[in-house]
Design a protein around this motif. Structure first.
Motif, PDB file in Angstrom:
ATOM      1  N   GLU A  62     -10.828  11.425 -11.502  1.00  0.00           N
ATOM      2  CA  GLU A  62     -11.674  10.940 -10.410  1.00  0.00           C
ATOM      3  C   GLU A  62     -11.000   9.765  -9.699  1.00  0.00           C
ATOM      4  N   GLU A  63     -10.431   8.851 -10.485  1.00  0.00           N
ATOM      5  CA  GLU A  63      -9.739   7.706  -9.907  1.00  0.00           C
ATOM      6  C   GLU A  63      -8.504   8.138  -9.126  1.00  0.00           C
ATOM      7  N   LEU A  64      -7.825   9.174  -9.596  1.00  0.00           N
ATOM      8  CA  LEU A  64      -6.657   9.695  -8.887  1.00  0.00           C
ATOM      9  C   LEU A  64      -7.061  10.239  -7.524  1.00  0.00           C
ATOM     10  N   ALA A  65      -8.168  10.950  -7.459  1.00  0.00           N
ATOM     11  CA  ALA A  65      -8.638  11.494  -6.181  1.00  0.00           C
ATOM     12  C   ALA A  65      -8.940  10.362  -5.195  1.00  0.00           C
ATOM     13  N   VAL A  66      -9.591   9.316  -5.670  1.00  0.00           N
ATOM     14  CA  VAL A  66      -9.890   8.159  -4.816  1.00  0.00           C
ATOM     15  C   VAL A  66      -8.594   7.476  -4.401  1.00  0.00           C
ATOM     16  N   LEU A  67      -7.684   7.310  -5.331  1.00  0.00           N
ATOM     17  CA  LEU A  67      -6.418   6.652  -5.060  1.00  0.00           C
ATOM     18  C   LEU A  67      -5.625   7.402  -3.990  1.00  0.00           C
ATOM     19  N   LYS A  68      -5.605   8.728  -4.067  1.00  0.00           N
ATOM     20  CA  LYS A  68      -4.902   9.532  -3.060  1.00  0.00           C
ATOM     21  C   LYS A  68      -5.487   9.314  -1.672  1.00  0.00           C
ATOM     22  N   ARG A  69      -6.806   9.322  -1.582  1.00  0.00           N
ATOM     23  CA  ARG A  69      -7.455   9.106  -0.272  1.00  0.00           C
ATOM     24  C   ARG A  69      -7.160   7.718   0.255  1.00  0.00           C
ATOM     25  N   GLN A  70      -7.268   6.724  -0.596  1.00  0.00           N
ATOM     26  CA  GLN A  70      -7.055   5.345  -0.158  1.00  0.00           C
ATOM     27  C   GLN A  70      -5.598   5.077   0.200  1.00  0.00           C
ATOM     28  N   ILE A  72      -3.604   7.190   1.603  1.00  0.00           N
ATOM     29  CA  ILE A  72      -3.450   7.752   2.951  1.00  0.00           C
ATOM     30  C   ILE A  72      -4.008   6.783   3.989  1.00  0.00           C
ATOM     31  N   VAL A  73      -5.183   6.242   3.725  1.00  0.00           N
ATOM     32  CA  VAL A  73      -5.786   5.275   4.648  1.00  0.00           C
ATOM     33  C   VAL A  73      -4.894   4.039   4.758  1.00  0.00           C
ATOM     34  N   SER A  74      -4.345   3.583   3.646  1.00  0.00           N
ATOM     35  CA  SER A  74      -3.476   2.409   3.634  1.00  0.00           C
ATOM     36  C   SER A  74      -2.250   2.613   4.520  1.00  0.00           C
ATOM     37  N   GLN A  75      -1.744   3.834   4.561  1.00  0.00           N
ATOM     38  CA  GLN A  75      -0.552   4.119   5.346  1.00  0.00           C
ATOM     39  C   GLN A  75      -0.824   4.110   6.849  1.00  0.00           C
ATOM     40  N   LEU A  76      -2.078   4.118   7.238  1.00  0.00           N
ATOM     41  CA  LEU A  76      -2.424   4.071   8.654  1.00  0.00           C
ATOM     42  C   LEU A  76      -2.272   2.663   9.231  1.00  0.00           C
ATOM     43  N   TYR A  77      -2.174   1.675   8.369  1.00  0.00           N
ATOM     44  CA  TYR A  77      -2.094   0.285   8.797  1.00  0.00           C
ATOM     45  C   TYR A  77      -0.765  -0.321   8.368  1.00  0.00           C
ATOM     46  N   THR A  78      -0.265  -1.223   9.192  1.00  0.00           N
ATOM     47  CA  THR A  78       0.969  -1.910   8.823  1.00  0.00           C
ATOM     48  C   THR A  78       0.647  -3.353   8.462  1.00  0.00           C
ATOM     49  N   PHE A  79       1.388  -3.853   7.523  1.00  0.00           N
ATOM     50  CA  PHE A  79       1.203  -5.223   7.063  1.00  0.00           C
ATOM     51  C   PHE A  79       2.552  -5.916   7.074  1.00  0.00           C
ATOM     52  N   ASP A  80       2.547  -7.202   7.360  1.00  0.00           N
ATOM     53  CA  ASP A  80       3.770  -7.986   7.246  1.00  0.00           C
ATOM     54  C   ASP A  80       4.110  -8.120   5.767  1.00  0.00           C
ATOM     55  N   LYS A  81       5.390  -8.224   5.493  1.00  0.00           N
ATOM     56  CA  LYS A  81       5.821  -8.421   4.109  1.00  0.00           C
ATOM     57  C   LYS A  81       5.354  -9.795   3.634  1.00  0.00           C
ATOM     58  N   THR A  82       4.976  -9.870   2.383  1.00  0.00           N
ATOM     59  CA  THR A  82       4.607 -11.160   1.806  1.00  0.00           C
ATOM     60  C   THR A  82       5.861 -11.844   1.277  1.00  0.00           C
ATOM     61  N   VAL A  83       5.730 -13.061   0.902  1.00  0.00           N
ATOM     62  CA  VAL A  83       6.863 -13.845   0.423  1.00  0.00           C
ATOM     63  C   VAL A  83       7.465 -13.245  -0.847  1.00  0.00           C
ATOM     64  N   VAL A  84       6.651 -12.629  -1.677  1.00  0.00           N
ATOM     65  CA  VAL A  84       7.134 -12.107  -2.955  1.00  0.00           C
ATOM     66  C   VAL A  84       7.782 -10.733  -2.847  1.00  0.00           C
ATOM     67  N   GLU A  85       7.648 -10.084  -1.702  1.00  0.00           N
ATOM     68  CA  GLU A  85       8.239  -8.762  -1.528  1.00  0.00           C
ATOM     69  C   GLU A  85       9.685  -8.874  -1.079  1.00  0.00           C
ATOM     70  N   PRO A  86      10.569  -8.072  -1.643  1.00  0.00           N
ATOM     71  CA  PRO A  86      11.962  -8.103  -1.181  1.00  0.00           C
ATOM     72  C   PRO A  86      12.061  -7.506   0.224  1.00  0.00           C
ATOM     73  N   LEU A  87      12.955  -8.063   1.012  1.00  0.00           N
ATOM     74  CA  LEU A  87      13.201  -7.510   2.338  1.00  0.00           C
ATOM     75  C   LEU A  87      14.018  -6.239   2.189  1.00  0.00           C
TER      76      LEU A  87
END
Length: 94
Positions: A62-70, A72-87
């Motif tokens: 059940e959690e996998l099904a929710v995770l897959k949907r979310q 996809i939704v997450s990929q519709l938005y762009t976010f700036d990289k945070t300080v902890v993320e490698p460039l």
């Protein structure tokens, strides 16, 4: 009563959760779901009761099904990289 899933099926489910967790574009969501998936599987890896194992696998599906949907939704938005993320490795400084 259904038979308990095999270790191969459970491992496949774990891999799917990790794969889908990595698809989040937002660092905080991605790391949260990776941590959550790993922790839940680690806490229950020694579970032997077939009924409990079936319940856990059902919940994870059940959690996998929710995770897959979310993811996809997450990929519709762009976010700036945070300080902890490698460039990106091909990122050039000017």
């Amino acid at each position: 009563m259904a038979a308990a899933p095999s270790k191969t099926q459970i491992l496949s489910l774990y891999r799917q959760l990790i794969k889908n967790s990595k698809q989040f574009t937002n660092y905080n969501f991605r790391e949260y779901f990776l941590r959550k998936s790993r922790l839940e599987f680690k806490q229950n890896m020694l579970q032997q009761d077939p009924v409990k194992v079936n319940e856990l696998v059902s919940k994870a599906n059940e959690e996998l099904a929710v995770l897959k949907r979310q993811a996809i939704v997450s990929q519709l938005y762009t976010f700036d990289k945070t300080v902890v993320e490698p460039l990106d490795t091909h990122h050039k400084k000017h």
